[in-house]
Write a protein that holds these residues in place. Structure first.
Motif, mmCIF file in Angstrom:
data_model
loop_
_atom_site.group_PDB
_atom_site.id
_atom_site.type_symbol
_atom_site.label_atom_id
_atom_site.label_comp_id
_atom_site.label_asym_id
_atom_site.label_seq_id
_atom_site.Cartn_x
_atom_site.Cartn_y
_atom_site.Cartn_z
ATOM 1 N N THR A 1 -4.487 -6.456 -2.478
ATOM 2 C CA THR A 1 -5.212 -7.530 -2.827
ATOM 3 C C THR A 1 -4.451 -8.929 -2.270
ATOM 4 O O THR A 1 -4.966 -9.586 -1.558
ATOM 5 N N LEU A 2 -3.152 -8.873 -2.524
ATOM 6 C CA LEU A 2 -2.317 -9.950 -2.173
ATOM 7 C C LEU A 2 -1.990 -9.927 -0.676
ATOM 8 O O LEU A 2 -2.173 -11.157 -0.204
ATOM 9 N N TRP A 3 -1.849 -8.853 -0.203
ATOM 10 C CA TRP A 3 -1.672 -8.720 1.337
ATOM 11 C C TRP A 3 -2.873 -9.325 2.039
ATOM 12 O O TRP A 3 -2.795 -10.233 2.907
ATOM 13 N N ASN A 4 -4.262 -8.872 1.662
ATOM 14 C CA ASN A 4 -5.323 -9.345 2.351
ATOM 15 C C ASN A 4 -5.783 -10.527 2.118
ATOM 16 O O ASN A 4 -6.162 -11.281 3.126
ATOM 17 N N ALA A 5 -5.444 -11.262 0.881
ATOM 18 C CA ALA A 5 -5.741 -12.474 0.732
ATOM 19 C C ALA A 5 -4.880 -13.661 1.298
ATOM 20 O O ALA A 5 -5.183 -14.706 1.597
ATOM 21 N N TYR A 6 -3.662 -13.492 1.244
ATOM 22 C CA TYR A 6 -2.537 -14.384 1.614
ATOM 23 C C TYR A 6 -1.804 -13.962 2.571
ATOM 24 O O TYR A 6 -1.227 -14.934 3.464
ATOM 25 N N VAL A 7 -1.165 -12.800 3.091
ATOM 26 C CA VAL A 7 -0.409 -12.549 3.796
ATOM 27 C C VAL A 7 -1.191 -12.436 5.052
ATOM 28 O O VAL A 7 -0.631 -12.576 6.270
ATOM 29 N N GLU A 8 -2.211 -11.458 5.326
ATOM 30 C CA GLU A 8 -2.925 -11.285 6.532
ATOM 31 C C GLU A 8 -3.311 -12.483 7.279
ATOM 32 O O GLU A 8 -3.237 -12.461 8.362
ATOM 33 N N PRO A 9 -3.685 -13.670 6.478
ATOM 34 C CA PRO A 9 -4.373 -14.614 7.242
ATOM 35 C C PRO A 9 -3.082 -15.609 7.360
ATOM 36 O O PRO A 9 -3.328 -16.548 8.382
ATOM 37 N N CYS A 10 -1.911 -15.413 7.142
ATOM 38 C CA CYS A 10 -0.929 -16.266 7.469
ATOM 39 C C CYS A 10 -0.307 -16.124 8.834
ATOM 40 O O CYS A 10 -0.443 -15.245 9.600
ATOM 41 N N ALA B 1 5.345 0.885 -0.902
ATOM 42 C CA ALA B 1 5.030 2.175 -0.026
ATOM 43 C C ALA B 1 3.657 2.219 0.143
ATOM 44 O O ALA B 1 2.728 2.649 1.364
ATOM 45 N N HIS B 2 2.912 2.215 -0.932
ATOM 46 C CA HIS B 2 1.445 2.453 -0.904
ATOM 47 C C HIS B 2 0.681 1.345 0.149
ATOM 48 O O HIS B 2 0.044 1.602 0.912
ATOM 49 N N LEU B 3 1.307 0.164 0.104
ATOM 50 C CA LEU B 3 0.652 -1.063 0.987
ATOM 51 C C LEU B 3 0.862 -0.429 2.579
ATOM 52 O O LEU B 3 0.024 -0.639 3.296
ATOM 53 N N LEU B 4 2.198 0.137 2.939
ATOM 54 C CA LEU B 4 2.473 0.572 4.174
ATOM 55 C C LEU B 4 1.486 1.652 4.592
ATOM 56 O O LEU B 4 1.220 1.861 5.583
ATOM 57 N N LYS B 5 1.105 2.438 3.372
ATOM 58 C CA LYS B 5 0.533 3.828 3.762
ATOM 59 C C LYS B 5 -1.044 3.356 3.946
ATOM 60 O O LYS B 5 -1.841 3.975 4.823
ATOM 61 N N THR B 6 -1.612 2.101 3.444
ATOM 62 C CA THR B 6 -3.052 2.033 3.436
ATOM 63 C C THR B 6 -3.338 0.949 4.484
ATOM 64 O O THR B 6 -4.584 0.744 4.867
ATOM 65 N N GLU B 7 -2.257 0.259 4.730
ATOM 66 C CA GLU B 7 -2.786 -1.253 5.609
ATOM 67 C C GLU B 7 -2.137 -0.858 6.937
ATOM 68 O O GLU B 7 -0.785 -1.320 7.042
ATOM 69 N N ALA C 1 0.121 -3.879 7.680
ATOM 70 C CA ALA C 1 1.401 -4.161 6.806
ATOM 71 C C ALA C 1 2.525 -3.218 7.822
ATOM 72 O O ALA C 1 3.295 -3.786 7.781
ATOM 73 N N ARG C 2 1.748 -1.987 8.333
ATOM 74 C CA ARG C 2 2.818 -1.408 9.011
ATOM 75 C C ARG C 2 3.326 -2.132 10.255
ATOM 76 O O ARG C 2 4.365 -1.882 10.951
ATOM 77 N N LYS C 3 2.513 -2.954 10.836
ATOM 78 C CA LYS C 3 2.549 -3.526 12.063
ATOM 79 C C LYS C 3 3.704 -4.705 11.746
ATOM 80 O O LYS C 3 4.600 -5.111 12.522
ATOM 81 N N ALA D 1 2.050 11.194 9.427
ATOM 82 C CA ALA D 1 3.230 11.163 10.139
ATOM 83 C C ALA D 1 3.750 9.550 10.436
ATOM 84 O O ALA D 1 5.195 9.217 10.284
ATOM 85 N N GLU D 2 2.990 8.814 10.739
ATOM 86 C CA GLU D 2 2.947 7.592 11.272
ATOM 87 C C GLU D 2 3.494 6.612 10.170
ATOM 88 O O GLU D 2 4.607 5.914 10.387
ATOM 89 N N PHE D 3 3.057 7.095 9.037
ATOM 90 C CA PHE D 3 3.561 6.251 7.763
ATOM 91 C C PHE D 3 4.919 6.469 7.486
ATOM 92 O O PHE D 3 5.649 5.827 7.066
ATOM 93 N N ALA D 4 5.101 7.824 7.326
ATOM 94 C CA ALA D 4 6.325 8.332 7.045
ATOM 95 C C ALA D 4 7.567 7.926 7.919
ATOM 96 O O ALA D 4 8.574 7.562 7.386
ATOM 97 N N ALA D 5 7.154 7.934 9.080
ATOM 98 C CA ALA D 5 8.131 7.446 10.124
ATOM 99 C C ALA D 5 8.446 5.770 9.900
ATOM 100 O O ALA D 5 9.473 5.464 10.038
ATOM 101 N N ARG D 6 7.386 5.134 9.822
ATOM 102 C CA ARG D 6 7.589 3.692 9.451
ATOM 103 C C ARG D 6 8.409 3.446 8.346
ATOM 104 O O ARG D 6 9.242 2.409 8.344
#
Length: 309
Positions: free
Chosen positions: A185-194, A212-218, A221-223, A282-287
């Motif tokens: 929620t924090l990522w999508n509200a304040y980090v993604e738009p910044c 880790a869950h943030l990287l796994k699902t967004e 965030a991985r980028k 595999a992408e998430f684990a590698a990142r």
């Protein structure tokens, strides 16, 4: 308007600041500058005799002092660190909101952004790495002030998550049902738009699992997250940062027997954030392996690898 919503959160938090200091004083304590002179070095002392440290009485008193300490530190995120409180969810209409703390220019800042994520309560809280260190040692060690000041000196923006607050007076905070959900929620509200050029994260203890869950699902965030410093990273046994696990009844995990609170909590967590329990891509684990390092207490020189995983 959203700006009025933000200002309301700021006023509510600022109004609570004097009460936090008075609450500490009521309990017989205050914070005074430490001997180092460092702006983040504040130590808890008895109000009647500032040479005396915290005095243990019983667990109830310790918890009451701990709550007052956390409230005081969160007030100082504004007064000392010059951060501003922002509501989460960011939109109007929710029955309850929690508060996160950010640099005034968070949205427009084009340099690096440092996101700070605490561990689980009661030891962790917004602005607090370790409540016991804040009580028995110094805020330079137990609070996030030093990280914030160093980031500000480098010209970075700062965002302090608040993943341990899931309700306000019993009213659930939408999107903050657990630390994992809070960070998304924090990522999508304040980090993604910044406009930050890059995002860096420091996450302590169970904050590592939420990160880790943030990287796994967004995917964003991985980028955008280019470095993650984990400190004493922890996941619910028998799971890992890659995949949380709810053990089957009778499985080899006696501390998570079906009747235990820990087992029930894992079941609730799985219902809220099922992706945390899904097999990692595999992408998430590698990142995660690429951008993160876990730092632990050790007798080895700083920076010396303890183990590879």
């Amino acid at each position: 308007s959203p700006e009025q919503h933000r200002l309301a959160a700021s006023r509510d938090t600022a109004a609570a600041m004097p009460y936090a200091a008075r609450d500490l004083e009521r309990l017989g304590y205050c914070y005074v500058p430490g001997e180092s002179g460092d702006p983040s070095d504040w130590v808890l002392r008895q109000a009647a005799d500032k040479q005396k440290r915290f005095e243990w009485k019983n667990q109830a008193d310790y918890d009451e002092v701990g709550d007052a300490v956390v409230a005081y530190i969160q007030g100082q995120l504004i007064a000392l660190c010059n951060l501003v409180p922002l509501p989460l969810p960011a939109s109007l209409g929710a029955d309850a909101h929690t508060v996160v703390y950010a640099s005034e220019n968070l949205t427009q800042h084009t340099g690096p952004l440092l996101v700070l994520v605490c561990g689980a309560a009661p030891g962790g809280a917004a602005g607090v790495w370790g409540r016991s260190l804040c009580i028995n040692s110094t805020l330079k060690e137990g609070a996030m002030f030093d990280y914030i000041f160093r980031a500000q000196q480098l010209g970075w923006a700062v965002l302090v998550a608040n993943p341990t607050v899931s309700d306000v007076a019993g009213v659930p905070v939408p999107g903050s049902e657990c630390p994992h959900a809070h960070l998304r929620t924090l990522w999508n509200a304040y980090v993604e738009p910044c406009a930050a050029s890059k995002v860096l994260v420091v996450a302590h203890s169970y904050g590592a699992s939420a990160t880790a869950h943030l990287l796994k699902t967004e995917a964003s965030a991985r980028k955008r997250i280019c470095a993650v410093a984990l400190t004493d990273a922890w996941a619910n046994p028998p799971g890992s940062l890659l995949q949380e696990v709810v053990p089957e009844e009778g499985a080899a995990a006696p501390e998570l027997a079906a009747a235990s609170e820990a087992f029930k909590a894992l079941r609730r967590l799985a219902a809220i954030v099922p992706a945390a329990f899904a097999a990692p891509s595999a992408e998430f684990a590698a990142r995660l392996a690429e951008v993160s390092r876990n730092f632990v207490a050790s007798q080895l020189p700083p920076g010396e690898p303890v183990a590879a995983s």
